[in-house]
Design a protein around this motif. Structure first.
Motif, PDB file in Angstrom:
ATOM      1  N   SER A   1      76.656  26.539 108.373  1.00 57.69           N
ATOM      2  CA  SER A   1      76.104  26.960 109.651  1.00 57.69           C
ATOM      3  C   SER A   1      74.637  26.573 109.717  1.00 57.69           C
ATOM      4  CB  SER A   1      76.258  28.477 109.847  1.00 57.69           C
ATOM      5  OG  SER A   1      75.550  29.184 108.850  1.00 57.69           O
ATOM      6  N   CYS A   2      74.115  26.540 110.931  1.00 62.88           N
ATOM      7  CA  CYS A   2      72.710  26.207 111.137  1.00 62.88           C
ATOM      8  C   CYS A   2      72.134  27.152 112.179  1.00 62.88           C
ATOM      9  CB  CYS A   2      72.559  24.756 111.604  1.00 62.88           C
ATOM     10  SG  CYS A   2      70.838  24.207 111.693  1.00 62.88           S
ATOM     11  N   ASN A   3      71.093  27.871 111.770  1.00 56.39           N
ATOM     12  CA  ASN A   3      70.363  28.745 112.680  1.00 56.39           C
ATOM     13  C   ASN A   3      69.152  27.985 113.185  1.00 56.39           C
ATOM     14  OD1 ASN A   3      72.138  30.834 111.967  1.00 56.39           O
ATOM     15  ND2 ASN A   3      70.820  31.493 110.291  1.00 56.39           N
ATOM     16  N   LEU A   4      69.140  27.668 114.459  1.00 53.14           N
ATOM     17  CA  LEU A   4      68.063  26.885 115.061  1.00 53.14           C
ATOM     18  C   LEU A   4      67.060  27.814 115.724  1.00 53.14           C
ATOM     19  CD1 LEU A   4      70.350  24.143 116.556  1.00 53.14           C
ATOM     20  CD2 LEU A   4      68.606  23.742 114.827  1.00 53.14           C
ATOM     21  N   THR A   5      65.804  27.665 115.342  1.00 51.44           N
ATOM     22  CA  THR A   5      64.793  28.571 115.849  1.00 51.44           C
ATOM     23  C   THR A   5      63.452  27.868 115.919  1.00 51.44           C
ATOM     24  OG1 THR A   5      63.838  30.768 115.515  1.00 51.44           O
ATOM     25  CG2 THR A   5      64.399  29.536 113.532  1.00 51.44           C
ATOM     26  N   GLY A   6      62.367  28.659 116.017  1.00 49.26           N
ATOM     27  CA  GLY A   6      61.031  28.091 116.127  1.00 49.26           C
ATOM     28  C   GLY A   6      60.036  28.904 115.313  1.00 49.26           C
ATOM     29  N   GLY A   7      58.843  29.115 115.830  1.00 49.54           N
ATOM     30  CA  GLY A   7      58.423  29.095 117.223  1.00 49.54           C
ATOM     31  C   GLY A   7      59.536  29.528 118.181  1.00 49.54           C
ATOM     32  N   GLU A   8      59.477  28.959 119.342  1.00 49.46           N
ATOM     33  CA  GLU A   8      60.509  29.181 120.353  1.00 49.46           C
ATOM     34  C   GLU A   8      61.275  27.873 120.538  1.00 49.46           C
ATOM     35  OE1 GLU A   8      63.225  29.929 122.665  1.00 49.46           O
ATOM     36  OE2 GLU A   8      62.023  31.645 121.995  1.00 49.46           O
ATOM     37  N   PRO A   9      62.568  27.825 120.136  1.00 46.89           N
ATOM     38  CA  PRO A   9      63.312  26.562 120.161  1.00 46.89           C
ATOM     39  C   PRO A   9      63.456  25.953 121.546  1.00 46.89           C
ATOM     40  CG  PRO A   9      64.782  28.418 119.752  1.00 46.89           C
ATOM     41  CD  PRO A   9      63.384  28.945 119.629  1.00 46.89           C
ATOM     42  N   LEU A  10      63.369  26.760 122.615  1.00 49.46           N
ATOM     43  CA  LEU A  10      63.493  26.198 123.955  1.00 49.46           C
ATOM     44  C   LEU A  10      62.334  25.273 124.306  1.00 49.46           C
ATOM     45  CD1 LEU A  10      65.489  28.711 124.135  1.00 49.46           C
ATOM     46  CD2 LEU A  10      65.114  28.531 126.593  1.00 49.46           C
ATOM     47  N   LEU A  11      61.252  25.325 123.543  1.00 48.05           N
ATOM     48  CA  LEU A  11      60.124  24.437 123.802  1.00 48.05           C
ATOM     49  C   LEU A  11      60.347  23.042 123.225  1.00 48.05           C
ATOM     50  CD1 LEU A  11      57.125  26.878 123.271  1.00 48.05           C
ATOM     51  CD2 LEU A  11      58.203  26.156 125.412  1.00 48.05           C
ATOM     52  N   ARG A  12      61.422  22.876 122.507  1.00 44.67           N
ATOM     53  CA  ARG A  12      61.823  21.544 122.042  1.00 44.67           C
ATOM     54  C   ARG A  12      62.693  20.914 123.133  1.00 44.67           C
ATOM     55  NH1 ARG A  12      61.442  18.359 116.813  1.00 44.67           N
ATOM     56  NH2 ARG A  12      62.737  16.601 117.458  1.00 44.67           N
ATOM     57  N   ARG A  13      62.165  19.897 123.810  1.00 44.43           N
ATOM     58  CA  ARG A  13      62.840  19.368 125.001  1.00 44.43           C
ATOM     59  C   ARG A  13      64.177  18.707 124.696  1.00 44.43           C
ATOM     60  NH1 ARG A  13      58.071  16.861 128.936  1.00 44.43           N
ATOM     61  NH2 ARG A  13      56.927  18.832 129.213  1.00 44.43           N
ATOM     62  N   ASP A  14      64.357  18.241 123.459  1.00 49.10           N
ATOM     63  CA  ASP A  14      65.619  17.599 123.100  1.00 49.10           C
ATOM     64  C   ASP A  14      66.577  18.573 122.429  1.00 49.10           C
ATOM     65  OD1 ASP A  14      64.251  17.929 120.737  1.00 49.10           O
ATOM     66  OD2 ASP A  14      64.320  15.833 120.124  1.00 49.10           O
ATOM     67  N   LEU A  15      66.429  19.872 122.693  1.00 48.45           N
ATOM     68  CA  LEU A  15      67.243  20.873 122.030  1.00 48.45           C
ATOM     69  C   LEU A  15      68.731  20.623 122.213  1.00 48.45           C
ATOM     70  CD1 LEU A  15      67.631  23.531 120.497  1.00 48.45           C
ATOM     71  CD2 LEU A  15      67.281  24.752 122.669  1.00 48.45           C
ATOM     72  N   LEU A  16      69.160  20.274 123.402  1.00 47.66           N
ATOM     73  CA  LEU A  16      70.594  20.064 123.640  1.00 47.66           C
ATOM     74  C   LEU A  16      71.122  18.905 122.794  1.00 47.66           C
ATOM     75  CD1 LEU A  16      70.888  20.587 127.506  1.00 47.66           C
ATOM     76  CD2 LEU A  16      71.404  22.205 125.672  1.00 47.66           C
ATOM     77  N   THR A  17      70.346  17.859 122.660  1.00 47.90           N
ATOM     78  CA  THR A  17      70.771  16.729 121.834  1.00 47.90           C
ATOM     79  C   THR A  17      70.808  17.126 120.360  1.00 47.90           C
ATOM     80  OG1 THR A  17      69.723  15.234 123.416  1.00 47.90           O
ATOM     81  CG2 THR A  17      70.361  14.293 121.307  1.00 47.90           C
TER      82      THR A  17
END
Length: 340
Positions: free
Chosen positions: A66-82
């Motif tokens: 599994s992979c937990n994707l986070t930040g900072g705030e991960p929504l500030l990464r513009r290529d998050l969907l990719t």
């Protein structure tokens, strides 16, 4: 390294240190360098998947990933969907950890369409407590984001960082979760690192942790599961036979069941245990996992100090290594442990 039986391996991947909030208890130092590019992320995901496939062949066991994707705030990464698409294609179950304030309906639907299994939203207690820790207006924004997630059919877990600032309010948070239809509430203890160093005096002492956890383990909240990865909570779960309203999720994972990646590719044993092990830009994950002196020490009970080194529960607990590190020694005893 040896693996007996099925094994779960996770990456906690911090895509960015950029954040729209400035939380008083944040454990991040803000020292990470330039973020990995999409191509670098793709390469690391492929490498990690190959490593786990090789382990499965070598040891003859199933390895969940599994992979937990986070930040900072991960929504500030513009290529998050990719990024989600790339990690999903590599076979990782996907989870997002967010402050929840930037989520709109379209984003929630996009995440669901890309197979996200769940989203953790940080909620620190009632509005006045939450906003006092995370900033004015952040509570209502996070609840709004939560509703978008639930409307998209995504499982949501509220998560809070326990300290004296919010320990009295956990029952209220469970009630809020039930009202909204949030199925899980999780918790961990404050680590006095990064910005959170200034809150050291707000750490619960061992007696306060014991009283709070016994209170929590007596709860049976209707429609809400109370969960925690805290190793001390894990031990209390063993004592109660799992019959309480709280489900502990395991002992300390550092060096045992996963790795953390910072935005610039730095590898850590745990995000709150900021001891660099290498960097994916020049180091292979499998080599770091197998040969890192820090990870090897974390796996050796006879190197642990204080009561953690003597404890018969060590193999299923090990205390919180991040809190031990923040208080002086990553192999020292967990300073909040009350278990004899």
């Amino acid at each position: 390294m040896s693996i007996a039986g099925d094994f779960e391996f996770f990456l906690q991947w911090h895509l960015t240190e950029r954040c729209n909030l400035q939380c008083s208890h944040c454990y991040q130092s803000g020292s990470s360098g330039p973020e990995l590019s999409l191509e670098e992320i793709r390469s690391v995901a492929t490498e990690a998947a190959a490593m786990l496939q090789d382990w499965e062949r070598l040891y003859g066991v199933r390895i969940g990933r599994s992979c937990n994707l986070t930040g900072g705030e991960p929504l500030l990464r513009r290529d998050l969907l990719t990024v989600l698409e790339e990690l999903g294609a590599a076979g990782f179950a996907l989870y997002l950890l967010t402050n929840g304030t930037l989520i709109d309906g379209r984003q929630a639907q996009d995440w669901a369409a890309r197979g996200v299994k769940g989203v953790q939203v940080s909620i620190e207690g009632p509005e006045e407590v939450h906003d006092g820790i995370r900033g004015a207006g952040s509570y209502r924004a996070a609840l709004k984001g939560t509703k978008h997630l639930l409307d998209a059919g995504l499982p949501v877990t509220f998560n809070l960082t326990l300290s004296r600032l919010n320990a009295p309010h956990l029952e209220g948070l469970l009630a809020t979760a039930a009202d909204l239809g949030v199925p899980r509430v999780g918790f961990s203890r404050l680590v006095p690192a990064g910005t959170g160093t200034a809150l050291r005096e707000e750490m619960l002492d061992p007696h306060e942790v014991e009283e709070l956890y016994r209170r929590l383990f007596s709860l049976k909240p209707a429609g809400v599961k109370l969960v925690s990865g805290d190793p001390i909570a894990w031990q209390m779960g063993a004592e109660t036979g799992g019959g309480s309203g709280c489900t502990p999720l395991g002992g300390c994972a550092a060096g045992v069941s996963g790795l953390t990646l910072l935005p610039d590719g730095t590898i850590l044993p745990c995000r709150r245990l900021e001891i660099p092990l290498g960097n994916v830009r020049q180091d292979a994950l499998r080599e770091v996992w197998a040969t890192s002196p820090v990870l090897q020490r974390l796996r050796q009970r006879d190197l642990y100090g204080g009561k953690c080194g003597k404890c018969q529960r060590w193999s299923g607990c090990r205390g919180c290594r991040a809190i031990a590190f923040a208080c002086g020694d990553y192999l020292g005893e967990d300073p909040q442990c009350f278990i004899d």
